[in-house]
Design a protein around this motif. Structure first.
Motif, short mmCIF file in Angstrom:
data_model
loop_
_atom_site.label_atom_id
_atom_site.label_comp_id
_atom_site.label_asym_id
_atom_site.label_seq_id
_atom_site.Cartn_x
_atom_site.Cartn_y
_atom_site.Cartn_z
N ALA A 63 -9.40 53.52 -32.21
CA ALA A 63 -9.38 52.00 -31.84
C ALA A 63 -9.97 51.41 -33.16
CB ALA A 63 -10.60 51.91 -30.94
N LEU A 64 -9.33 50.17 -33.66
CA LEU A 64 -10.02 49.27 -34.66
C LEU A 64 -10.65 48.21 -34.12
CD1 LEU A 64 -9.55 49.05 -37.90
CD2 LEU A 64 -7.51 47.81 -37.23
N ARG A 65 -11.82 47.97 -34.80
CA ARG A 65 -12.70 47.00 -34.08
C ARG A 65 -13.32 46.08 -35.49
NH1 ARG A 65 -15.67 50.16 -29.34
NH2 ARG A 65 -14.35 51.89 -29.31
N LEU A 66 -13.66 44.97 -35.14
CA LEU A 66 -14.19 43.89 -35.68
C LEU A 66 -15.55 43.65 -35.28
CD1 LEU A 66 -14.41 42.26 -38.61
CD2 LEU A 66 -13.71 40.29 -36.85
N HIS A 67 -16.78 43.87 -35.81
CA HIS A 67 -18.00 43.66 -35.41
C HIS A 67 -18.85 42.32 -35.94
CE1 HIS A 67 -18.58 47.73 -33.34
NE2 HIS A 67 -17.59 47.21 -32.75
N LEU A 68 -19.11 41.23 -35.33
CA LEU A 68 -19.64 40.01 -35.93
C LEU A 68 -21.19 40.05 -35.38
CD1 LEU A 68 -16.92 37.68 -35.28
CD2 LEU A 68 -17.15 38.79 -37.26
N PHE A 69 -22.32 40.25 -36.54
CA PHE A 69 -23.65 40.14 -36.01
C PHE A 69 -24.40 38.82 -36.68
CE2 PHE A 69 -22.32 44.56 -36.54
CZ PHE A 69 -23.13 45.43 -35.69
N ASP A 70 -25.17 38.45 -35.96
CA ASP A 70 -26.02 37.28 -36.35
C ASP A 70 -27.17 37.36 -35.58
OD1 ASP A 70 -26.82 34.15 -35.94
OD2 ASP A 70 -25.01 34.13 -37.16
N GLU A 71 -28.38 37.02 -36.46
CA GLU A 71 -29.69 37.08 -36.07
C GLU A 71 -29.95 35.73 -34.68
OE1 GLU A 71 -32.18 36.07 -39.08
OE2 GLU A 71 -31.60 34.12 -39.64
N ARG A 72 -29.19 35.00 -34.61
CA ARG A 72 -29.49 33.89 -33.68
C ARG A 72 -28.72 34.35 -32.55
NH1 ARG A 72 -26.30 29.24 -36.84
NH2 ARG A 72 -25.00 31.19 -37.21
N PHE A 73 -27.92 35.47 -32.22
CA PHE A 73 -27.43 35.99 -30.85
C PHE A 73 -28.40 36.20 -29.97
CE2 PHE A 73 -23.16 37.32 -33.04
CZ PHE A 73 -22.74 36.03 -32.90
N ARG A 74 -28.50 35.76 -28.79
CA ARG A 74 -29.31 36.16 -27.60
C ARG A 74 -28.91 36.82 -26.42
NH1 ARG A 74 -31.79 35.39 -31.58
NH2 ARG A 74 -33.77 33.89 -31.97
N PHE A 75 -27.71 37.64 -26.62
CA PHE A 75 -27.11 38.47 -25.58
C PHE A 75 -27.69 40.05 -25.41
CE2 PHE A 75 -23.72 39.01 -28.45
CZ PHE A 75 -23.48 37.70 -28.70
N LYS A 76 -28.85 40.31 -26.06
CA LYS A 76 -29.02 41.61 -26.10
C LYS A 76 -29.98 42.23 -25.02
CE LYS A 76 -32.18 44.32 -29.47
NZ LYS A 76 -32.71 44.37 -30.74
N GLN A 77 -29.58 43.47 -24.56
CA GLN A 77 -30.41 44.21 -23.74
C GLN A 77 -31.60 44.89 -24.36
OE1 GLN A 77 -27.44 46.93 -21.93
NE2 GLN A 77 -26.78 45.37 -20.68
N THR A 78 -32.63 44.35 -24.32
CA THR A 78 -33.80 44.61 -25.14
C THR A 78 -34.25 45.82 -24.53
OG1 THR A 78 -34.23 42.16 -25.52
CG2 THR A 78 -36.30 43.92 -25.73
N GLY A 79 -34.63 46.81 -25.51
CA GLY A 79 -35.16 48.19 -24.92
C GLY A 79 -34.04 49.18 -24.86
N LEU A 80 -32.72 49.01 -24.87
CA LEU A 80 -31.69 49.72 -24.57
C LEU A 80 -30.91 50.08 -25.92
CD1 LEU A 80 -30.84 48.51 -21.23
CD2 LEU A 80 -32.07 50.72 -21.69
N GLU A 81 -31.40 49.80 -26.92
CA GLU A 81 -30.74 49.89 -28.08
C GLU A 81 -30.02 51.43 -28.60
OE1 GLU A 81 -33.57 46.64 -28.36
OE2 GLU A 81 -33.70 48.63 -28.10
N VAL A 82 -31.13 52.38 -28.19
CA VAL A 82 -30.72 54.00 -28.71
C VAL A 82 -29.48 54.36 -27.56
CG1 VAL A 82 -31.42 56.21 -28.96
CG2 VAL A 82 -33.04 54.29 -29.55
N HIS A 83 -28.31 54.86 -28.30
CA HIS A 83 -27.22 55.47 -27.84
C HIS A 83 -26.32 56.37 -28.65
CE1 HIS A 83 -25.95 52.07 -30.29
NE2 HIS A 83 -24.67 52.65 -30.29
N ASP A 84 -25.42 56.77 -27.72
CA ASP A 84 -24.54 57.84 -28.53
C ASP A 84 -23.00 57.24 -28.16
OD1 ASP A 84 -23.84 58.73 -25.89
OD2 ASP A 84 -24.35 60.73 -26.54
#
Length: 217
Positions: free
Chosen positions: A53-74
């Protein structure tokens, strides 16, 4: 070299020369819907029959759709990521099984356009192994099954990612709790007419602006 690898290499070349957006509008990613991801970034993704799979990821500090506390993953895939601009910090963890541990293993399942977390009843302690920061022009790799988290450094970042599927069931790590873990719709970013936005029809900046608008967050 497979088609996805060739596309990945071509897009990296375009990014280095400052022509990424023009190259994206002609690439295999051009018609992929840009969707919100529960780890607080936007993603466009296309997969081939071989599981690459090929992906483009866009990060911005203003985004607010985070599942807080669930950042660690594999992941169930090996991945290679090229930082187009900005910077990201990756933290690698070791998991130590512990029935009284502060963290629970959550199993991830996917449906069309969404994902859900399910409690496993397995508990552990997390031990931080190392942190690394990757900046524009750098490439980094991570094998499947390694617990990690990725954090934005600075106001924004863009990454190109190539993944190679290996198999298994992806895991997310959350604080031990009796609460039911969340499901996430992973909704597409839409224009003012309600049409999903793609890299062939809109610029990256316009897509980010739409994701940040009041009715999209």
């Amino acid at each position: 070299m497979g088609d996805m690898e060739k596309e990945f290499a071509a897009l990296i070349g375009a990014a280095r020369s400052g022509d990424l957006e023009a190259a994206l509008s002609k690439s295999v990613l051009r018609e992929a819907k840009v969707r919100r991801h529960p780890l607080n970034f936007l993603a466009a993704r296309v997969e081939d029959d071989a599981g690459q799979a090929l992906r483009l990821h866009l990060f911005d500090e203003r985004f607010r759709f985070k599942q807080t506390g669930l950042e660690v993953h594999d992941h169930t895939f090996d991945y290679e990521s090229f930082v187009v601009d900005g910077a990201v910090e990756q933290t690698i963890y070791e998991a130590i099984p512990d029935a009284g541990g502060a963290y629970e293993v959550l199993e991830v399942s996917y449906s069309h356009g969404g994902s859900a977390l399910q409690r496993s009843g397995r508990y552990l302690q997390l031990v931080e192994q190392r942190r690394e920061t990757f900046t524009a022009g750098e490439t980094y790799r991570l094998p499947h099954g390694v617990l990690h988290r990725l954090d934005l450094v600075g106001p924004s970042a863009t990454t190109l990612v190539l993944t190679r599927h290996v198999g298994g069931r992806p895991l997310t790590i959350g604080r031990s709790s009796g609460d039911n873990p969340p499901s996430t719709a992973r909704t597409p970013v839409c224009d003012t007419g309600g049409n999903p936005m793609t890299l062939s029809t809109h610029s990256i900046s316009r897509i980010v602006e739409a994701a940040l608008s009041a009715d999209q967050i």
